[in-house]
Design a protein around this motif. Structure first.
Motif, mmCIF file in Angstrom:
data_model
loop_
_atom_site.group_PDB
_atom_site.id
_atom_site.type_symbol
_atom_site.label_atom_id
_atom_site.label_comp_id
_atom_site.label_asym_id
_atom_site.label_seq_id
_atom_site.Cartn_x
_atom_site.Cartn_y
_atom_site.Cartn_z
ATOM 1 N N PHE A 90 0.906 -1.153 0.139
ATOM 2 C CA PHE A 90 -0.124 -0.154 -0.026
ATOM 3 C C PHE A 90 0.894 1.337 -0.058
ATOM 4 O O PHE A 90 1.760 1.211 0.581
ATOM 5 C CB PHE A 90 -0.980 -0.186 1.241
ATOM 6 C CG PHE A 90 -1.936 -0.967 1.306
ATOM 7 C CD1 PHE A 90 -3.056 -0.726 0.525
ATOM 8 C CD2 PHE A 90 -1.915 -2.257 2.081
ATOM 9 C CE1 PHE A 90 -3.991 -1.706 0.540
ATOM 10 C CE2 PHE A 90 -3.008 -2.854 2.129
ATOM 11 C CZ PHE A 90 -3.916 -2.979 1.382
ATOM 12 N N ARG A 130 -3.846 3.529 0.076
ATOM 13 C CA ARG A 130 -4.509 3.438 -0.881
ATOM 14 C C ARG A 130 -3.478 2.570 -1.880
ATOM 15 O O ARG A 130 -2.305 2.075 -1.682
ATOM 16 C CB ARG A 130 -4.400 4.851 -1.754
ATOM 17 C CG ARG A 130 -2.894 5.362 -1.830
ATOM 18 C CD ARG A 130 -2.791 6.747 -2.745
ATOM 19 N NE ARG A 130 -3.411 6.261 -4.031
ATOM 20 C CZ ARG A 130 -3.344 7.087 -4.991
ATOM 21 N NH1 ARG A 130 -2.939 8.278 -5.094
ATOM 22 N NH2 ARG A 130 -3.475 6.739 -6.170
ATOM 23 N N GLY A 131 -4.214 2.251 -3.013
ATOM 24 C CA GLY A 131 -3.426 1.630 -4.342
ATOM 25 C C GLY A 131 -2.929 2.590 -5.193
ATOM 26 O O GLY A 131 -3.195 3.844 -5.183
ATOM 27 N N THR A 132 -2.279 2.320 -6.359
ATOM 28 C CA THR A 132 -1.672 3.047 -7.442
ATOM 29 C C THR A 132 -2.776 3.586 -8.405
ATOM 30 O O THR A 132 -2.543 4.669 -8.976
ATOM 31 C CB THR A 132 -0.598 2.277 -8.106
ATOM 32 O OG1 THR A 132 -1.185 1.214 -8.784
ATOM 33 C CG2 THR A 132 0.410 1.828 -7.304
ATOM 34 N N CYS A 191 -8.189 2.887 -0.352
ATOM 35 C CA CYS A 191 -8.570 1.526 -0.131
ATOM 36 C C CYS A 191 -8.893 1.031 1.082
ATOM 37 O O CYS A 191 -10.052 0.158 1.455
ATOM 38 C CB CYS A 191 -7.687 0.331 -0.546
ATOM 39 S SG CYS A 191 -6.956 0.313 -2.040
ATOM 40 N N GLU A 197 2.813 2.445 -11.284
ATOM 41 C CA GLU A 197 2.457 1.154 -10.867
ATOM 42 C C GLU A 197 3.664 0.504 -11.297
ATOM 43 O O GLU A 197 4.758 0.982 -11.807
ATOM 44 C CB GLU A 197 1.406 0.784 -12.154
ATOM 45 C CG GLU A 197 -0.037 1.652 -11.965
ATOM 46 C CD GLU A 197 -0.941 0.997 -12.977
ATOM 47 O OE1 GLU A 197 -0.769 0.134 -13.570
ATOM 48 O OE2 GLU A 197 -2.073 1.791 -12.996
ATOM 49 N N ARG A 238 3.360 -3.738 -5.438
ATOM 50 C CA ARG A 238 2.491 -2.563 -5.297
ATOM 51 C C ARG A 238 0.978 -2.756 -5.434
ATOM 52 O O ARG A 238 0.505 -3.288 -6.753
ATOM 53 C CB ARG A 238 3.103 -1.638 -6.411
ATOM 54 C CG ARG A 238 4.369 -0.861 -5.645
ATOM 55 C CD ARG A 238 4.838 0.163 -6.880
ATOM 56 N NE ARG A 238 6.009 -0.412 -7.175
ATOM 57 C CZ ARG A 238 6.567 0.377 -8.486
ATOM 58 N NH1 ARG A 238 6.298 1.222 -9.089
ATOM 59 N NH2 ARG A 238 7.761 -0.308 -8.597
ATOM 60 N N VAL A 239 0.091 -2.611 -4.328
ATOM 61 C CA VAL A 239 -1.332 -2.860 -4.460
ATOM 62 C C VAL A 239 -1.923 -1.685 -5.676
ATOM 63 O O VAL A 239 -1.656 -0.584 -5.639
ATOM 64 C CB VAL A 239 -1.801 -2.554 -3.334
ATOM 65 C CG1 VAL A 239 -3.208 -2.521 -3.361
ATOM 66 C CG2 VAL A 239 -1.639 -3.544 -2.236
ATOM 67 N N ARG A 285 -5.389 -1.820 -6.332
ATOM 68 C CA ARG A 285 -6.772 -1.368 -5.839
ATOM 69 C C ARG A 285 -7.223 -2.408 -4.937
ATOM 70 O O ARG A 285 -6.965 -3.571 -4.693
ATOM 71 C CB ARG A 285 -7.828 -1.243 -6.882
ATOM 72 C CG ARG A 285 -8.141 -2.502 -7.848
ATOM 73 C CD ARG A 285 -8.944 -2.381 -8.883
ATOM 74 N NE ARG A 285 -9.359 -3.571 -9.487
ATOM 75 C CZ ARG A 285 -10.356 -4.154 -9.291
ATOM 76 N NH1 ARG A 285 -11.196 -3.725 -8.365
ATOM 77 N NH2 ARG A 285 -10.374 -5.717 -9.946
ATOM 78 N N TYR A 296 -6.581 -7.627 -2.688
ATOM 79 C CA TYR A 296 -6.050 -6.362 -3.239
ATOM 80 C C TYR A 296 -5.347 -7.132 -4.606
ATOM 81 O O TYR A 296 -4.437 -7.838 -4.351
ATOM 82 C CB TYR A 296 -5.149 -5.886 -2.104
ATOM 83 C CG TYR A 296 -5.577 -5.666 -1.029
ATOM 84 C CD1 TYR A 296 -6.484 -4.280 -0.878
ATOM 85 C CD2 TYR A 296 -5.781 -6.380 0.083
ATOM 86 C CE1 TYR A 296 -7.129 -4.205 0.272
ATOM 87 C CE2 TYR A 296 -6.413 -6.279 1.238
ATOM 88 C CZ TYR A 296 -7.359 -5.076 1.223
ATOM 89 O OH TYR A 296 -8.090 -4.789 2.539
ATOM 90 N N VAL A 329 -2.863 -6.813 -7.526
ATOM 91 C CA VAL A 329 -1.481 -6.450 -8.046
ATOM 92 C C VAL A 329 -1.188 -6.822 -9.555
ATOM 93 O O VAL A 329 -2.170 -7.277 -10.333
ATOM 94 C CB VAL A 329 -0.334 -7.197 -7.188
ATOM 95 C CG1 VAL A 329 -0.552 -6.474 -5.715
ATOM 96 C CG2 VAL A 329 -0.573 -8.666 -7.304
ATOM 97 N N HIS A 344 -2.962 -10.988 -1.734
ATOM 98 C CA HIS A 344 -2.659 -10.561 -3.024
ATOM 99 C C HIS A 344 -3.184 -11.313 -4.082
ATOM 100 O O HIS A 344 -3.185 -12.480 -4.000
ATOM 101 C CB HIS A 344 -1.267 -10.531 -3.085
ATOM 102 C CG HIS A 344 -0.527 -9.593 -2.445
ATOM 103 N ND1 HIS A 344 1.146 -9.859 -2.077
ATOM 104 C CD2 HIS A 344 -0.536 -8.045 -2.319
ATOM 105 C CE1 HIS A 344 1.608 -8.889 -1.473
ATOM 106 N NE2 HIS A 344 0.474 -7.786 -1.508
#
Length: 371
Positions: A55, A68-70, A76, A147, A174-175, A177, A251, A253, A300
């Motif tokens: 995150f 949050r995600g990217t 999130c 991302e 990296r998450v 969303r 989440y 990835v 993930h």
């Protein structure tokens, strides 16, 4: 009806008279999950795990952490400081401001302003299990972050990587969303119908106990009804069980390498893998499950199914072996928060109509099983 599902997402469709998996006239149709809310005792520890999991921190106050995600959109997760670590409920996105007013009228609730990060307006509800559910609209979108680029794959005649090596970086996955949340309920029938009738969700797949299909489903994977615009196979999944509340959240990835390499990073940081890496059956996601420092399970995932509104529910038997197409055997740690078919068969003897557990009878059964 079963033949209609040949070569689709499920080998079996509904039998005559079984649950249709959608409401004829829902109050509104939510478009997606907005965020999940938790209470945690230690926000510093929560932030450390969140960064290792992938995150980004959208904001931090003395008493709240916004993750949050990217991808652009709302945060999130909201993690608030509290006396104990617990799940506080999901927030769903309404399609329009008028939907909030319609929902408030139908439920006897109020529309109020949100003072949290992003603003907007909210209607606060409770589902039949007592879980707080928020429906929001008008929250400000966070901007896109860099991302994690998917790896370039050489497959068959597509030689996309020549004279170059493949070395995914040893870093957190990296998450992108928030994907979905899974809940457990003792009041499966009522809870299921509430999400269909009130929020307009539709069922992608039902699971049932193989020798008790006549009792109805014991698990449902629900997606958002966006009409012709595809949605995740499930945004919410629910299963019957002796508990009430959070099971896990998932989440997205970039790809399988992000799932696996992100898992290696977490393992190197001393966190405990619950189950993975593998590929699910319902939803088809490549998955990897972990526990955070408060022992809450998070996932993930990559490469999940997308359905539009035309796909009808599939029906399949519930079994531990039916949870994955490939991957390691399901672990006791994972099943610890997901009741086994054996336990559910015992629980089913404590059911009232509509798959609701009689708490007093269940308590007696659980004591007898431990004896």
């Amino acid at each position: 009806m079963e033949g209609a599902h040949a070569n689709l997402h499920s080998e079996r469709g509904p039998l005559r008279g079984e649950h249709p998996g959608r409401s004829r006239d829902p109050v509104i149709k939510v478009m997606d999950l907005a965020w999940l809310e938790f209470e945690k005792t230690d926000l510093v520890r929560s932030e450390s795990f969140a960064r290792d999991f992938g995150f980004a921190v959208a904001a931090r106050t003395q008493d709240a952490l916004y993750l949050r995600g990217t991808l652009p959109g709302p945060h999130c997760l909201v993690v608030r400081r509290g006396p104990r670590s617990r799940f506080m409920g999901p927030a769903f996105q309404a399609a329009a401001a008028d939907d909030l007013a319609r929902l408030a009228r139908a439920t006897g609730s109020a529309v109020r302003e949100l003072t949290d990060l992003g603003g907007g307006r909210v209607v606060d509800l409770r589902d039949p299990s007592g879980i707080p559910v928020r429906v929001v609209h008008g929250t400000a979108d966070l901007p896109t972050l860099p991302e994690q680029p998917p790896v370039t794959i050489n497959a068959g005649a597509a030689q996309n990587r020549v004279n170059r090596t493949q070395r995914p970086a040893p870093e957190p996955a990296r998450v992108l969303r928030l994907g979905h949340v899974v809940l457990e309920t003792r009041w499966f029938g009522r809870a299921l119908d509430w999400y269909l009738d009130t929020l307009g969700m539709i069922v992608s797949d039902f699971l049932f106990l193989d020798d008790q299909r006549d009792r109805g489903p014991t698990m449902a994977f629900l997606r958002c009804d966006r009409g012709g615009r595809p949605a995740d196979h499930h945004t919410l999944a629910m299963h019957l069980g002796p508990g009430v509340g959070y099971v896990h959240s998932a989440y997205q990835v970039a790809d399988m390498d992000a799932v696996a390499a992100g898992g290696e990073y977490l393992a190197g940081r001393g966190y405990r893998r619950v189950w993975g890496v593998g590929r699910h059956i319902q939803g088809s996601q490549i998955f990897d499950y972990w526990r955070d420092p408060d022992r809450l399970m998070v996932e993930h995932f990559a490469d999940g199914d997308l359905f539009d509104c035309t796909v009808e529910p599939g029906w399949a038997p519930m079994s531990a072996s039916g949870l994955a197409q490939w991957g390691p055997p399901v672990t006791r740690g994972f099943l610890g928060t997901n009741p086994s078919p054996h336990l559910l068969r015992t629980v089913m003897t404590a059911l009232r109509e509509d798959n609701e557990i009689d708490p007093a009878r269940l308590l007696g059964l659980m004591k007898a099983m431990r004896a």
